[in-house]
Motif scaffolding. Structure first.
Motif, short mmCIF file in Angstrom:
data_model
loop_
_atom_site.label_atom_id
_atom_site.label_comp_id
_atom_site.label_asym_id
_atom_site.label_seq_id
_atom_site.Cartn_x
_atom_site.Cartn_y
_atom_site.Cartn_z
N ALA A 206 0.82 -1.21 0.00
CA ALA A 206 0.00 0.00 0.00
C ALA A 206 0.86 1.27 0.00
N LEU A 207 1.88 1.29 0.85
CA LEU A 207 2.74 2.47 0.90
C LEU A 207 3.54 2.60 -0.40
N LEU A 208 3.98 1.49 -0.94
CA LEU A 208 4.75 1.52 -2.18
C LEU A 208 3.93 2.14 -3.32
N LYS A 209 2.64 1.84 -3.36
CA LYS A 209 1.78 2.40 -4.41
C LYS A 209 1.73 3.92 -4.32
N ILE A 210 1.68 4.44 -3.10
CA ILE A 210 1.65 5.89 -2.91
C ILE A 210 2.95 6.52 -3.41
N LEU A 211 4.07 5.92 -3.00
CA LEU A 211 5.37 6.46 -3.40
C LEU A 211 5.58 6.35 -4.90
N GLN A 212 5.09 5.27 -5.50
CA GLN A 212 5.21 5.12 -6.95
C GLN A 212 4.38 6.15 -7.69
N THR A 213 3.27 6.57 -7.07
CA THR A 213 2.44 7.61 -7.68
C THR A 213 3.22 8.90 -7.84
N PHE A 214 3.93 9.29 -6.78
CA PHE A 214 4.73 10.51 -6.86
C PHE A 214 5.86 10.35 -7.88
N ASP A 215 6.42 9.15 -7.97
CA ASP A 215 7.48 8.90 -8.94
C ASP A 215 6.94 9.02 -10.36
N LEU A 216 5.77 8.45 -10.60
CA LEU A 216 5.17 8.50 -11.95
C LEU A 216 4.86 9.93 -12.37
N PHE A 217 4.50 10.77 -11.40
CA PHE A 217 4.19 12.17 -11.70
C PHE A 217 5.44 13.05 -11.69
N ASN A 218 6.61 12.43 -11.51
CA ASN A 218 7.89 13.15 -11.52
C ASN A 218 7.99 14.19 -10.40
N CYS A 219 7.54 13.80 -9.21
CA CYS A 219 7.64 14.66 -8.03
C CYS A 219 8.84 14.23 -7.20
N ASN A 220 9.62 15.18 -6.74
CA ASN A 220 10.82 14.89 -5.97
C ASN A 220 10.49 14.76 -4.49
#
Length: 272
Positions: A206-220
């Motif tokens: 669950a936490l990984l999905k959240i972090l991957q979301t920010f990665d996909l949107f190119n957020c640092n």
């Protein structure tokens, strides 16, 4: 303009307030003291204050969880920040000396930031007080040469104390980060710094999905802190801070994706 802070005149929060709003005429500002952070935050949520200045992180001791936790589930938003250098001065009454001290009073954060001093002076004990400036005020009232307070330069001068030792914090670059908050109804939510709080679903990854979301949107990603969820033992929510300057999509789309991936999402702040 009504602006709240925790403490009394001379507190680091009051100094941060004066610095952040320095371009506004003093006769247009009503600085209001609060004893507790909880009542300060609630005053913003109830629209009794236009703004409040709240410490949220220290460069030596990290996240100030007792304040950040109060942001959760409230209609408030951080609209700015201020980095306030924190230089603790050891204050005593006239005639007092370090060698005769028995107890030093201050806020727990200030005491924690000055541990080297207490290790070097084992005959002096530390005693927690609700506020640095209030500790200075109280020491001045006691007129006891065996006690002292850790507080700001302004606090010691306000309460007519004498400096026994300056800059006693362990980390000489000691800095506290303050958020400037207001009711979300009046907040202009612009800027590239985004702070959010979210609670994940209780399922693998669950936490990984959240972090991957920010990665996909190119957020640092610039910060991540886990905090216990009230009333749910051993369950945790997360404060996250990201830079969205180079995000590949709009904030509204990012929030929509996060709402699908998380159990609960709250925007804590957005500013430059």
């Amino acid at each position: 303009m009504r602006i709240g802070y925790q403490g009394v005149p001379g507190a680091y929060s009051e100094m941060a307030l004066q610095k952040y709003f320095s371009e506004i005429a003093s006769n247009q500002i009503e600085a209001i003291e609060y004893d507790k952070f909880s009542t300060l935050i609630q005053a913003v949520a109830n629209k009794a204050l236009d703004y409040a200045v709240v410490p949220i992180e220290n460069s030596t001791t990290g996240l100030i969880s007792r304040t950040m936790d109060l942001f959760r589930y409230q209609p408030i938003t951080a609209v700015g920040e201020l980095l306030q250098p924190v230089q603790h001065v050891l204050w005593g009454i006239k005639g007092s000396q370090v060698e005769q001290l028995k107890v030093v009073y201050s806020h727990p954060e200030a005491l924690a930031q000055s541990q080297n001093f207490f290790e070097q002076h084992p005959f002096i004990s530390s005693q927690a007080f609700e506020d640095t400036a209030k500790a200075a005020q109280w020491v001045a009232q006691q007129n006891d040469p065996t006690i002292a307070a850790l507080a700001s330069q302004r606090a010691g001068e306000l309460y007519d104390l004498i400096p026994l030792k300056e800059a006693i914090q362990t980390e000489q670059t000691n800095t506290t980060r303050f958020f400037i908050i207001r009711h979300q109804e009046f907040a202009n939510q612009d800027g590239n710094r985004l702070i959010a709080y979210f609670e994940t679903r209780h399922q693998p990854g669950a936490l990984l999905k959240i972090l991957q979301t920010f990665d996909l949107f190119n957020c640092n990603l610039e910060g991540l802190n886990a905090r216990p969820i009230p009333g749910q033992p051993f369950s945790y929510g997360f404060f996250i801070e990201v830079n969205i300057e180079h995000a590949k999509a709009s904030l509204s789309l990012l929030k929509e994706v996060l709402n699908q991936a998380a159990e609960y999402v709250q925007l804590i702040g957005r500013f430059d």
